[in-house]
Scaffold this active site. Structure first.
Site, PDB file in Angstrom:
ATOM      1  N   ARG A 208       4.362  16.398  -4.775  1.00 59.08           N
ATOM      2  CA  ARG A 208       3.123  16.649  -5.512  1.00 59.08           C
ATOM      3  C   ARG A 208       3.387  16.768  -7.011  1.00 59.08           C
ATOM      4  O   ARG A 208       2.572  16.338  -7.833  1.00 59.08           O
ATOM      5  CB  ARG A 208       2.445  17.927  -4.987  1.00 59.08           C
ATOM      6  N   ASP A 247      -9.801  11.242   4.130  1.00 58.14           N
ATOM      7  CA  ASP A 247      -9.278  11.887   5.329  1.00 58.14           C
ATOM      8  C   ASP A 247     -10.332  11.796   6.429  1.00 58.14           C
ATOM      9  O   ASP A 247     -11.522  11.685   6.154  1.00 58.14           O
ATOM     10  CB  ASP A 247      -8.916  13.346   5.058  1.00 58.14           C
ATOM     11  N   ASN A 274     -11.773   6.725   8.574  1.00 64.17           N
ATOM     12  CA  ASN A 274     -10.509   6.293   9.152  1.00 64.17           C
ATOM     13  C   ASN A 274      -9.729   5.576   8.053  1.00 64.17           C
ATOM     14  O   ASN A 274     -10.240   4.641   7.418  1.00 64.17           O
ATOM     15  CB  ASN A 274     -10.780   5.359  10.332  1.00 64.17           C
ATOM     16  N   ALA A 275      -8.506   6.002   7.801  1.00 61.68           N
ATOM     17  CA  ALA A 275      -7.736   5.477   6.672  1.00 61.68           C
ATOM     18  C   ALA A 275      -7.524   3.975   6.764  1.00 61.68           C
ATOM     19  O   ALA A 275      -7.642   3.253   5.760  1.00 61.68           O
ATOM     20  CB  ALA A 275      -6.392   6.194   6.591  1.00 61.68           C
ATOM     21  N   ASP A 295       0.121   9.330   2.907  1.00 57.15           N
ATOM     22  CA  ASP A 295       0.899  10.397   3.547  1.00 57.15           C
ATOM     23  C   ASP A 295       0.315  10.697   4.930  1.00 57.15           C
ATOM     24  O   ASP A 295      -0.366  11.708   5.118  1.00 57.15           O
ATOM     25  CB  ASP A 295       0.884  11.647   2.667  1.00 57.15           C
ATOM     26  N   CYS A 335       6.692  11.936   8.229  1.00 56.50           N
ATOM     27  CA  CYS A 335       7.062  13.323   8.532  1.00 56.50           C
ATOM     28  C   CYS A 335       7.633  13.437   9.946  1.00 56.50           C
ATOM     29  O   CYS A 335       7.587  14.503  10.554  1.00 56.50           O
ATOM     30  CB  CYS A 335       5.864  14.253   8.365  1.00 56.50           C
TER      31      CYS A 335
END
Length: 391
Positions: A208, A247, A274-275, A295, A335
């Protein structure tokens, strides 16, 4: 104490400080094991390897807490490890009042997560064996930090697999629905009971901050899978013109909008979508951005999910590269331990071939230092990010 012998060949990895023993690697028990009890791990010839706790019902049957014959697993050892974790964080000089205090295997306390949010703590027990030490853990946390309240978060997968009898609730003092934390020069509302993970993605603190280095005044920026707006707010603070956060979670977007107002930003656009669909729509419209952050949540919970996950990552990279301006920047994160840095580089390369855009790697980022990873245990390095310039 229960004696456990492992099969030939396993001892080399344990002597190299790898703390897991899989159920299939156990050769014999000195008696029938009880879930959660402390064990001595030995090689096939009976030589000492370590002390740990056992859950014979799960794949990772033993988690080792001590490789020292003179340091058995006791409440005193647990207390010592928590204090060591606390001293380590103090040395990091983290520019925030929110940080991870205990990071499971990364702090030699497998099965325990502790996050600090100002005067409040979020605690998560992810194994049956570590839950056996909950009383000494909570006592030590109260002694060290004097929190106003502690909230227990529950990982539903771990609860089911490990057979944990736990529920999400306040386990000490009082915990309000929302608290305010600060990170660098920004503030955030944190909803500990309802937030993802323990309330905030503390592990992305460095990323960030890093994004500010890329933003020029007036830039058009996009934060995909924006959650509660961490990247979007930092891009705005750096002087971005238009910032869009995307999001699928309405709750996350409401928190993001509150975070924006908390910091005096009223012109960030928050989009519930929906991305994948939204990126395709932007591409069809010919939209272009100077800085794009992607991300996503973990697409690969296990090794079997990797092929599908990589297809998803490639699609995100293709769409991201298509809407990036020449000279603009794109960051993609994973992640999941199962998605490696090389996987990200490979999908970026494949995507660049597909869209015929040349990219230059400008940085790689990882989980921040309060989420330590152990070199002898690759599983502890889970968060990776690759940042590229679209030439």
């Amino acid at each position: 104490m229960l004696q456990v012998r492992v099969k030939p060949g396993v001892e080399d990895r344990i002597r190299g400080f790898f703390p897991w023993v899989y159920r299939s690697e156990i050769a014999s028990f000195s008696r029938k094991p009880k879930k959660g009890e402390i064990v001595v791990v030995r090689d096939v010839n009976g030589k000492f390897l370590g002390y740990g706790y056992i859950n014979p019902e799960v794949n990772i049957a033993i988690r080792i807490l001590s490789f020292d014959k003179n340091e058995p697993v006791t409440p005193e050892l647990i207390r010592k490890r928590i204090k060591q974790a606390y001293e380590y964080r103090k040395r990091l000089y983290i520019n925030s009042n929110a940080y991870r205090l205990v990071h499971s295997e990364g702090d030699l306390l497998p099965g325990l997560i502790v996050d600090v949010y100002g005067s409040y703590l979020a605690v998560e027990f992810t194994t049956y064996g570590m839950n056996q030490f909950r009383e000494v853990i909570l006592d030590t946390l109260v002694e060290l930090l004097r929190p106003k309240g502690i909230y227990e978060k529950v990982n539903e997968i771990a609860k089911r697999v490990e057979g944990l009898d736990v529920e999400e609730r306040v386990i000490y003092g009082e915990v309000p629905e929302e608290v305010i934390i600060w990170e660098h020069d920004l503030k955030y509302y944190i909803n500990i009971p309802q937030g993802q993970k323990t309330g905030f993605f503390l592990d992305q603190r460095n990323a960030r901050k890093f994004v500010r280095n890329l933003v020029e005044p007036g830039d058009r920026c996009l934060d995909v899978f924006c959650h509660t707006g961490g990247f979007a707010l930092n891009m705005k603070r750096a002087g971005a013109g238009e910032v869009i956060g995307v999001d699928i979670s309405e709750l996350a977007l409401k928190e993001a909008e509150k975070n924006a107002r908390l910091n005096g930003f009223t012109d960030i656009k928050w989009v519930k979508a929906n991305a994948f669909d939204y990126l395709r729509e932007l591409d069809k419209k010919g939209e272009k951005f100077d800085v794009i952050i992607i991300d996503p949540p973990s697409f690969a919970k296990n090794r079997a999910a990797v092929p599908n996950a990589l297809r998803g990552y490639k699609e995100l990279c293709v769409r991201g590269l298509k809407i990036a301006k020449s000279g603009g920047y794109l960051a993609i994160f994973s992640c999941s331990f199962h998605i490696t840095e090389q996987h990200l580089l490979d999908v970026l390369l494949q995507a660049s071939y597909d869209v015929r855009r040349q990219v230059r790697v400008i940085a790689k980022t990882f989980q921040d230092l309060d989420h330590p990873w152990i070199l002898q245990m690759p599983n502890t390095l889970y968060l990776k990010g690759v940042w590229v310039e679209v030439v």
